[in-house]
Enzyme design. Structure first.
Site, PDB file in Angstrom:
ATOM      1  N   ASP A 112       0.867  -1.186   0.000  1.00 45.18           N
ATOM      2  CA  ASP A 112       0.000   0.000   0.000  1.00 45.18           C
ATOM      3  C   ASP A 112       0.898   1.229   0.000  1.00 45.18           C
ATOM      4  O   ASP A 112       1.651   1.466   0.938  1.00 45.18           O
ATOM      5  CB  ASP A 112      -0.906  -0.039   1.229  1.00 45.18           C
ATOM      6  CG  ASP A 112      -1.986   1.024   1.202  1.00 45.18           C
ATOM      7  OD1 ASP A 112      -1.842   2.020   0.456  1.00 45.18           O
ATOM      8  OD2 ASP A 112      -2.981   0.865   1.939  1.00 45.18           O
ATOM      9  N   HIS A 183     -11.592   6.470   1.754  1.00 43.02           N
ATOM     10  CA  HIS A 183     -11.629   7.794   2.368  1.00 43.02           C
ATOM     11  C   HIS A 183     -11.471   8.921   1.364  1.00 43.02           C
ATOM     12  O   HIS A 183     -10.830   8.763   0.325  1.00 43.02           O
ATOM     13  CB  HIS A 183     -10.505   7.904   3.411  1.00 43.02           C
ATOM     14  CG  HIS A 183      -9.191   7.398   2.893  1.00 43.02           C
ATOM     15  ND1 HIS A 183      -8.247   8.223   2.352  1.00 43.02           N
ATOM     16  CD2 HIS A 183      -8.697   6.135   2.780  1.00 43.02           C
ATOM     17  CE1 HIS A 183      -7.224   7.485   1.949  1.00 43.02           C
ATOM     18  NE2 HIS A 183      -7.456   6.221   2.196  1.00 43.02           N
ATOM     19  N   HIS A 191      -6.505  11.116   5.060  1.00 43.90           N
ATOM     20  CA  HIS A 191      -7.854  10.752   5.518  1.00 43.90           C
ATOM     21  C   HIS A 191      -8.597  12.031   5.871  1.00 43.90           C
ATOM     22  O   HIS A 191      -8.428  12.594   6.942  1.00 43.90           O
ATOM     23  CB  HIS A 191      -7.786   9.839   6.738  1.00 43.90           C
ATOM     24  CG  HIS A 191      -7.139   8.519   6.447  1.00 43.90           C
ATOM     25  ND1 HIS A 191      -6.557   7.752   7.405  1.00 43.90           N
ATOM     26  CD2 HIS A 191      -6.986   7.847   5.291  1.00 43.90           C
ATOM     27  CE1 HIS A 191      -6.060   6.648   6.841  1.00 43.90           C
ATOM     28  NE2 HIS A 191      -6.311   6.686   5.565  1.00 43.90           N
ATOM     29  N   GLU A 216     -10.743   1.278  -1.041  1.00 43.14           N
ATOM     30  CA  GLU A 216      -9.841   0.167  -0.723  1.00 43.14           C
ATOM     31  C   GLU A 216     -10.529  -0.976   0.006  1.00 43.14           C
ATOM     32  O   GLU A 216     -10.381  -1.112   1.220  1.00 43.14           O
ATOM     33  CB  GLU A 216      -8.655   0.677   0.090  1.00 43.14           C
ATOM     34  CG  GLU A 216      -9.018   1.522   1.285  1.00 43.14           C
ATOM     35  CD  GLU A 216      -7.756   2.049   1.972  1.00 43.14           C
ATOM     36  OE1 GLU A 216      -6.816   1.266   2.174  1.00 43.14           O
ATOM     37  OE2 GLU A 216      -7.709   3.243   2.294  1.00 43.14           O
ATOM     38  N   GLU A 312      -6.584  -1.069  -3.878  1.00 41.58           N
ATOM     39  CA  GLU A 312      -6.947   0.335  -3.681  1.00 41.58           C
ATOM     40  C   GLU A 312      -6.561   1.174  -4.891  1.00 41.58           C
ATOM     41  O   GLU A 312      -5.482   1.005  -5.467  1.00 41.58           O
ATOM     42  CB  GLU A 312      -6.222   0.883  -2.445  1.00 41.58           C
ATOM     43  CG  GLU A 312      -6.495   2.360  -2.179  1.00 41.58           C
ATOM     44  CD  GLU A 312      -5.891   2.847  -0.866  1.00 41.58           C
ATOM     45  OE1 GLU A 312      -4.885   2.269  -0.423  1.00 41.58           O
ATOM     46  OE2 GLU A 312      -6.424   3.813  -0.314  1.00 41.58           O
TER      47      GLU A 312
HETATM   48 MN    MN Z   1      -6.131   4.624   1.662  1.00 41.66          MN
HETATM   49 MN    MN Z   2      -3.569   2.990   0.990  1.00 45.02          MN
END
Ligand code: MN
Ligand code: MN
Length: 328
Positions: A112, A183, A191, A216, A312
């Site tokens: 990620d 988000h 976020h 995600e 994601e």
């Molecule tokens: Mn994220």
């Molecule tokens: Mn991420």
């Protein structure tokens, strides 16, 4: 990175850090899009390059350092430390200073990765299958992410998208991780308050034109429940509050966290590149964490026998759909 449901006790937590002096320029939507796509393109490249490094026996810290280098060499900064989360670990694991963790022979590894260009953020993830046993699990989160992308547009109900994500994952025979959400993303804020759930939620909250979202879905072979590992915190962020700081190491870390890391999440290993020694980092971080100067991101995990996958993408909301910035 994923947002943990219910983790925004106060609105101040999602504000840009007050120590971050943003130029008061008006940035046109066209220019914002340009930065967002640049960040997205680089994040996608890093995601794919790192996926090649995630092989049994590889050192996780080395993988993270390689990712950092790809981002800095391109003139960007990481929007957060790359998360390399193995098997039952869902999210928020990144290489620690002197970390000896090794990629195992079997299971799944989530990569990620976040990139910031001028504060414009891309956030993207994929899952690597180490021994070829988890194709269906990996396809489930991938397909759920694609279904959400197809549904997203200005006016789309975020709770309904959550329902589609859950249905896609359950139809494949797995459980969505309910406490991790996509988000809203804003400049310098990974976020930014609004979230995209992974289960059906009864809400009026909608996506608005020109907002940016990272969606995600996580799929689990277990119950879909996760918990914070109370002993493991790898990622921090300078709390957007004013503080009285005593020690010079804490002061220095605070300044680096705000000015160099843009008030975004960071890993302690990055401080080594800014003239701090390991003992100085320990002392400074201890003071900052004790006096509320750091927001902490616990490592998040399911039950030990769970396997968890994640996909994601980041996207810009348009009238009739989205522009995904993080395709390779
Ligand atoms: Mn994220
Ligand atoms: Mn991420």
């Amino acid at each position: 990175m994923a947002e943990i449901y219910g983790n925004h006790p106060a609105r101040y937590q999602v504000q840009v850090h007050p120590g971050l002096k943003l130029a008061e320029e008006e940035i046109s939507f066209e220019e914002q899009k340009k930065y967002l796509h640049e960040a997205g393109k680089l994040a996608a490249k890093v995601r794919e390059e790192v996926a090649k490094l995630v092989v049994p026996g590889a050192n996780v810290l080395d993988i993270c350092t390689a990712a950092d280098k790809l981002i800095y060499d391109a003139g960007a900064i990481p929007a957060f430390p790359i998360n390399i989360s193995i098997n039952d670990v869902a999210a928020h694991y990144t290489g620690q200073i002197q970390d000896s963790l090794i990629v195992p022979d079997k299971g799944v590894v989530k990569i990620d990765c976040g990139v910031s260009i001028n504060g414009f953020i891309a956030d993207t993830a994929k899952t690597v299958d180490l021994d070829g046993s988890y194709k269906d699990l990996i396809n489930a989160s991938k397909e759920a992410c694609e279904v959400a992308i197809k549904t997203m547009r200005a006016g789309a109900n975020l709770g309904k998208i959550g329902g589609l994500v859950a249905k896609t994952i359950r139809d494949a025979g797995f459980e969505p991780v309910r406490d991790l959400r996509g988000h809203l993303v804003e400049r310098y804020i990974v976020h930014a308050g609004k979230s995209v759930p992974s289960i059906e939620v009864d809400t009026n909250e909608q996506a608005e034109l020109h907002e940016v979202y990272a969606i995600e879905p996580f799929a689990s072979t277990g119950t879909g429940e996760i918990h914070a590992d109370l002993n493991k915190i790898n990622i921090f962020r300078a709390a957007p509050v004013r503080l009285a700081i005593r020690s010079k190491h804490a002061k220095k870390i605070r300044n680096i966290a705000v000015r160099e890391f843009g008030g975004m999440p960071f890993a302690e290993r990055w401080l080594l590149n800014h003239g701090l020694t390991i003992p100085e980092i320990k002392i400074g971080m201890m003071e900052l964490r004790r006096n509320g100067g750091m927001i902490e991101y616990h490592v998040l995990r399911g039950s030990s026998e769970d396997m968890i996958s994640q996909h994601e993408h980041t996207m810009i909301v348009l009238e009739d759909g989205v522009e995904v910035t993080t395709r390779s």
